[in-house]
Write a protein that holds these residues in place. Sequence first.
Motif, PDB file in Angstrom:
ATOM      1  N   LEU A 154     -41.207 111.395  53.472  1.00 55.50           N
ATOM      2  CA  LEU A 154     -40.286 112.404  53.342  1.00 55.50           C
ATOM      3  C   LEU A 154     -40.536 112.963  51.551  1.00 55.50           C
ATOM      4  CD1 LEU A 154     -37.472 113.469  54.402  1.00 55.50           C
ATOM      5  CD2 LEU A 154     -36.087 112.151  53.319  1.00 55.50           C
ATOM      6  N   GLN A 155     -40.729 114.365  52.028  1.00 57.20           N
ATOM      7  CA  GLN A 155     -41.014 115.440  50.939  1.00 57.20           C
ATOM      8  C   GLN A 155     -39.510 115.847  51.113  1.00 57.20           C
ATOM      9  OE1 GLN A 155     -43.904 117.525  52.076  1.00 57.20           O
ATOM     10  NE2 GLN A 155     -45.002 115.492  51.208  1.00 57.20           N
ATOM     11  N   LEU A 156     -38.591 116.458  49.827  1.00 63.17           N
ATOM     12  CA  LEU A 156     -38.348 116.846  49.582  1.00 63.17           C
ATOM     13  C   LEU A 156     -38.004 118.091  48.574  1.00 63.17           C
ATOM     14  CD1 LEU A 156     -35.420 114.191  48.396  1.00 63.17           C
ATOM     15  CD2 LEU A 156     -35.473 115.204  51.150  1.00 63.17           C
ATOM     16  N   LEU A 157     -37.517 119.576  49.362  1.00 63.87           N
ATOM     17  CA  LEU A 157     -37.936 120.732  49.082  1.00 63.87           C
ATOM     18  C   LEU A 157     -36.918 121.835  48.095  1.00 63.87           C
ATOM     19  CD1 LEU A 157     -39.646 121.688  52.226  1.00 63.87           C
ATOM     20  CD2 LEU A 157     -40.642 120.582  50.371  1.00 63.87           C
ATOM     21  N   ASP A 158     -37.254 122.453  47.223  1.00 64.26           N
ATOM     22  CA  ASP A 158     -36.583 123.208  46.324  1.00 64.26           C
ATOM     23  C   ASP A 158     -36.403 124.772  47.674  1.00 64.26           C
ATOM     24  OD1 ASP A 158     -38.935 124.791  45.681  1.00 64.26           O
ATOM     25  OD2 ASP A 158     -38.590 124.312  43.983  1.00 64.26           O
ATOM     26  N   ALA A 159     -35.567 125.252  46.340  1.00 67.21           N
ATOM     27  CA  ALA A 159     -35.326 126.054  47.598  1.00 67.21           C
ATOM     28  C   ALA A 159     -36.602 127.707  47.859  1.00 67.21           C
ATOM     29  CB  ALA A 159     -34.318 127.233  46.464  1.00 67.21           C
ATOM     30  N   GLY A 160     -37.614 127.235  46.540  1.00 68.15           N
ATOM     31  CA  GLY A 160     -39.105 127.566  47.423  1.00 68.15           C
ATOM     32  C   GLY A 160     -39.790 127.344  47.995  1.00 68.15           C
ATOM     33  N   GLY A 161     -39.489 126.072  48.751  1.00 64.22           N
ATOM     34  CA  GLY A 161     -40.381 125.618  49.781  1.00 64.22           C
ATOM     35  C   GLY A 161     -40.992 124.609  48.488  1.00 64.22           C
ATOM     36  N   ALA A 162     -41.202 124.210  48.021  1.00 63.61           N
ATOM     37  CA  ALA A 162     -41.840 123.421  46.763  1.00 63.61           C
ATOM     38  C   ALA A 162     -41.100 121.750  46.986  1.00 63.61           C
ATOM     39  CB  ALA A 162     -41.735 123.649  45.249  1.00 63.61           C
ATOM     40  N   VAL A 163     -42.781 121.223  46.554  1.00 63.72           N
ATOM     41  CA  VAL A 163     -41.609 119.860  46.723  1.00 63.72           C
ATOM     42  C   VAL A 163     -41.372 119.475  45.409  1.00 63.72           C
ATOM     43  CG1 VAL A 163     -42.692 117.196  46.439  1.00 63.72           C
ATOM     44  CG2 VAL A 163     -44.262 119.234  48.520  1.00 63.72           C
TER      45      VAL A 163
END
Length: 68
Positions: free
Chosen positions: A59-68
């Motif tokens: 499971l990858q959690l992403l920031d607002a810019g879509g970065a991991v």
Amino acid sequence: SGGCNSFGGTWRLDGAKLVLGEVAATLMACAEPGAMEQERALFQAFDGVRGWRVRGESLQLLDAGGAV
């Protein structure tokens, strides 16, 4: 585990949105240099989660810019 302390919390799916609840953690002091700072950064990163995706078995959690 964040390295020294165990933590857990709740989560739920709201449509395609992953909603993380409050995180609870043990409060043990870490003897290893930098471990407490690393844990603090991990817990702060949870506040910035805006999205998610599954890659393989991760499971990858992403920031607002879509970065991991």
